[in-house]
Design a protein around this motif. Sequence first.
Motif, mmCIF file in Angstrom:
data_model
loop_
_atom_site.group_PDB
_atom_site.id
_atom_site.type_symbol
_atom_site.label_atom_id
_atom_site.label_comp_id
_atom_site.label_asym_id
_atom_site.label_seq_id
_atom_site.Cartn_x
_atom_site.Cartn_y
_atom_site.Cartn_z
ATOM 1 N N SER A 372 0.883 -1.224 0.053
ATOM 2 C CA SER A 372 -0.033 -0.024 0.008
ATOM 3 C C SER A 372 0.982 1.114 -0.039
ATOM 4 O O SER A 372 1.845 1.287 0.715
ATOM 5 C CB SER A 372 -0.812 -0.104 1.204
ATOM 6 N N TYR A 373 0.690 2.050 -1.013
ATOM 7 C CA TYR A 373 1.403 3.416 -0.963
ATOM 8 C C TYR A 373 0.905 4.488 -0.130
ATOM 9 O O TYR A 373 1.336 5.845 -0.608
ATOM 10 C CB TYR A 373 2.150 3.606 -2.352
ATOM 11 N N ALA A 374 -0.042 4.268 0.572
ATOM 12 C CA ALA A 374 -0.775 5.426 1.476
ATOM 13 C C ALA A 374 -0.048 5.908 2.395
ATOM 14 O O ALA A 374 -0.224 5.865 3.830
ATOM 15 C CB ALA A 374 -2.166 4.687 1.923
ATOM 16 N N THR A 375 1.450 6.197 2.053
ATOM 17 C CA THR A 375 2.452 6.742 3.095
ATOM 18 C C THR A 375 3.201 7.732 2.605
ATOM 19 O O THR A 375 3.505 7.477 1.205
ATOM 20 C CB THR A 375 3.154 5.671 3.863
ATOM 21 N N ASN A 376 4.003 8.512 3.179
ATOM 22 C CA ASN A 376 4.915 9.693 2.308
ATOM 23 C C ASN A 376 6.019 9.068 1.554
ATOM 24 O O ASN A 376 6.428 7.953 1.875
ATOM 25 C CB ASN A 376 5.167 10.451 3.546
ATOM 26 N N ILE A 377 6.403 9.895 0.942
ATOM 27 C CA ILE A 377 7.603 9.265 -0.165
ATOM 28 C C ILE A 377 8.822 8.986 0.763
ATOM 29 O O ILE A 377 9.503 7.997 0.337
ATOM 30 C CB ILE A 377 7.902 10.364 -1.268
ATOM 31 N N ASP A 378 9.277 9.932 1.770
ATOM 32 C CA ASP A 378 10.252 9.379 2.639
ATOM 33 C C ASP A 378 10.388 7.900 3.034
ATOM 34 O O ASP A 378 11.199 7.223 3.077
ATOM 35 C CB ASP A 378 10.408 10.321 3.896
ATOM 36 N N ASN A 379 9.057 7.436 3.323
ATOM 37 C CA ASN A 379 9.060 5.952 4.042
ATOM 38 C C ASN A 379 9.021 4.971 2.894
ATOM 39 O O ASN A 379 9.529 4.216 3.161
ATOM 40 C CB ASN A 379 7.640 6.081 4.723
ATOM 41 N N LEU A 380 8.305 5.536 1.687
ATOM 42 C CA LEU A 380 8.504 4.622 0.472
ATOM 43 C C LEU A 380 9.807 4.496 0.309
ATOM 44 O O LEU A 380 10.247 3.345 -0.163
ATOM 45 C CB LEU A 380 7.555 5.203 -0.710
ATOM 46 N N LYS A 381 10.587 5.618 -0.007
ATOM 47 C CA LYS A 381 12.172 5.487 -0.249
ATOM 48 C C LYS A 381 12.810 4.467 0.712
ATOM 49 O O LYS A 381 13.522 3.506 0.121
ATOM 50 C CB LYS A 381 12.640 6.853 -0.156
ATOM 51 N N LYS A 382 12.432 4.740 2.133
ATOM 52 C CA LYS A 382 13.324 3.865 2.759
ATOM 53 C C LYS A 382 12.863 2.423 2.611
ATOM 54 O O LYS A 382 13.599 1.405 2.931
ATOM 55 C CB LYS A 382 12.886 4.266 4.359
ATOM 56 N N ALA A 383 11.470 2.250 2.925
ATOM 57 C CA ALA A 383 10.826 0.630 2.418
ATOM 58 C C ALA A 383 11.450 -0.305 1.265
ATOM 59 O O ALA A 383 11.986 -0.892 1.169
ATOM 60 C CB ALA A 383 9.426 0.813 2.422
ATOM 61 N N PHE A 384 11.456 0.754 -0.101
ATOM 62 C CA PHE A 384 12.202 0.175 -1.243
ATOM 63 C C PHE A 384 13.643 0.088 -0.948
ATOM 64 O O PHE A 384 13.978 -1.123 -1.594
ATOM 65 C CB PHE A 384 11.843 1.098 -2.298
ATOM 66 N N ASP A 385 14.383 0.810 -0.379
ATOM 67 C CA ASP A 385 15.853 0.697 -0.127
ATOM 68 C C ASP A 385 15.867 -0.533 0.439
ATOM 69 O O ASP A 385 17.013 -1.502 0.228
ATOM 70 C CB ASP A 385 16.346 1.622 0.474
ATOM 71 N N ARG A 386 15.374 -0.806 1.489
ATOM 72 C CA ARG A 386 15.356 -2.211 2.324
ATOM 73 C C ARG A 386 14.924 -3.346 1.535
ATOM 74 O O ARG A 386 15.542 -4.294 1.579
ATOM 75 C CB ARG A 386 14.446 -2.053 3.638
ATOM 76 N N ILE A 387 13.726 -3.072 0.788
ATOM 77 C CA ILE A 387 13.061 -4.306 -0.117
ATOM 78 C C ILE A 387 14.354 -4.573 -0.965
ATOM 79 O O ILE A 387 14.796 -5.981 -1.279
ATOM 80 C CB ILE A 387 11.867 -3.947 -0.661
ATOM 81 N N GLU A 388 14.830 -3.755 -1.723
ATOM 82 C CA GLU A 388 15.786 -3.929 -2.663
ATOM 83 C C GLU A 388 17.165 -4.559 -2.126
ATOM 84 O O GLU A 388 17.489 -5.409 -2.705
ATOM 85 C CB GLU A 388 16.293 -2.651 -3.470
ATOM 86 N N ALA A 389 17.655 -4.305 -0.985
ATOM 87 C CA ALA A 389 18.539 -4.776 -0.321
ATOM 88 C C ALA A 389 18.578 -6.115 -0.167
ATOM 89 O O ALA A 389 19.354 -7.049 -0.176
ATOM 90 C CB ALA A 389 19.067 -3.941 0.736
ATOM 91 N N TYR A 390 17.244 -6.526 0.393
ATOM 92 C CA TYR A 390 16.743 -7.865 0.867
ATOM 93 C C TYR A 390 16.810 -8.752 -0.318
ATOM 94 O O TYR A 390 17.250 -9.710 -0.143
ATOM 95 C CB TYR A 390 15.678 -7.896 1.435
ATOM 96 N N LEU A 391 16.258 -8.285 -1.481
ATOM 97 C CA LEU A 391 16.137 -8.874 -2.686
ATOM 98 C C LEU A 391 17.513 -9.307 -3.307
ATOM 99 O O LEU A 391 17.889 -10.486 -3.813
ATOM 100 C CB LEU A 391 15.203 -8.395 -3.864
ATOM 101 N N ASN A 392 18.554 -8.363 -3.242
ATOM 102 C CA ASN A 392 19.826 -8.394 -3.654
ATOM 103 C C ASN A 392 20.569 -9.437 -3.011
ATOM 104 O O ASN A 392 21.735 -9.885 -3.459
ATOM 105 C CB ASN A 392 20.442 -7.200 -3.839
ATOM 106 N N ARG A 393 20.483 -9.770 -1.765
ATOM 107 C CA ARG A 393 21.168 -10.281 -0.929
ATOM 108 C C ARG A 393 21.421 -12.004 -1.117
ATOM 109 O O ARG A 393 20.600 -12.550 -1.949
ATOM 110 C CB ARG A 393 20.638 -10.446 0.495
#
Length: 393
Positions: A372-393
């Motif tokens: 759900s992207y019902a949250t601000n862009i700062d949060n979305l950025k942090k969330a995607f950074d973490r998801i991306e790092a997790y998938l790349n691991r």
Amino acid sequence: MLKIANRVKALKSSSIMAISARAAELKAEGHEVISLAAGEPDFNTPDLIQAAATKAMKDGITKYTPATGFQSLREAIAKKISLENGFPVDPEEVLITSGAKHGLYLALQCLVDPGEAILIPTPAWVSYSPMIELAGASVIPLPLYEEDGYRPNVERWKGMAIPPNAKGIIINSPNNPTGVVYSREELIKLTGWALQRNLWIISDEIYEKIIYDNLTHTSISALGPEAKKATITVSGFSKSYAMTGWRFGWVIADRPFIAKMASLQSQSNSHVTSFVQWAAITACTLPPEIGNFMVAEFDKRRRYCMERLDKMGDYLSYTRPTGAFYIFINLSKWLIKNRMTDLEFCKELLNKEYVGVVPGSSFGKEHSIRISYATNIDNLKKAFDRIEAYLNR
Ligand code: PMP
Ligand code: GLU
């Protein structure tokens, strides 16, 4: 231990609410959790609606109301829907409910008998199946396909035998979890398909005001008198006016059906909170554009999410959302390679990376997740950074 009734023995809590609760727990323990789980606007309810509720309380609108809801409110909703949704509504065809969710619950209790079945284009919102099962009926999923962009394609269901006990179909556009908005042409075909099979239609239109790319919402009841006769329309202000906690919604159906739903409401929760109803009369008088700034903000976030997801094409694919505030992501490439289920992935992501997302299996589609992207862009950025790092691991 008290002996629990068979009717609710297998009943589980809403998985979305359970994930949100776990995310809140981790937050309380001091972790920086970002929850992309529950779909609820992060804005506050417009001031004018808040002020109307406060004034109503001060003015003594704190007593029981009719089970149907205040007559003036039913009139206001009937007028609003007739004007904005393009089909005529009589106030007696309106029931005020505790959110769209309880409207759906009451409608299903009044529509289906034990032994009957309801069809649901799937993936679908998590609460439809439990509600149907609580009414003693069963669920027949109608598969939607990623290669069709999760759009309803009645040709796909041609070979399917629809059993004679099938009583109705739930249609949800804009859709949760896919974010897909069905076109008028698609809805005409889908409605025709349902009417030919003598199915009643429950049209869940809770995201009707959250639409992008200049698309428009079509109410099934606006497709003509035959469609209106067969349809129970469910909606509310939770999403369009950021009023999720107020528990305010409505159901529109023919008079005898609404009267029966009102009887059920009168024997259970009585009615929606008096001052919430009073404030909703004010909400009905607001210009529909009042929520536009929220939709514009959701749209920015939607675009940001798609930009980020486009960079992760090696691991996932997704269907471009044009409504609501969800993106449904197919993670099968990554999950199969890593021998993980979508549920395991979501648990790991929450417990290790502190990002909450909902497994696709909760919506009837494995190997996927919903954000759900019902949250601000700062949060979305942090969330995607973490998801991306997790998938790349
Ligand atoms: N239908 C769908 C598809 C939903 O996502 C939700 C969740 N908000 C509801 C109904 C229930 O809405 P409300 O909060 O008004 O009960
Ligand atoms: N409907 C919202 C969602 O899908 C809120 C959760 C719920 O009502 O169960 O996220």
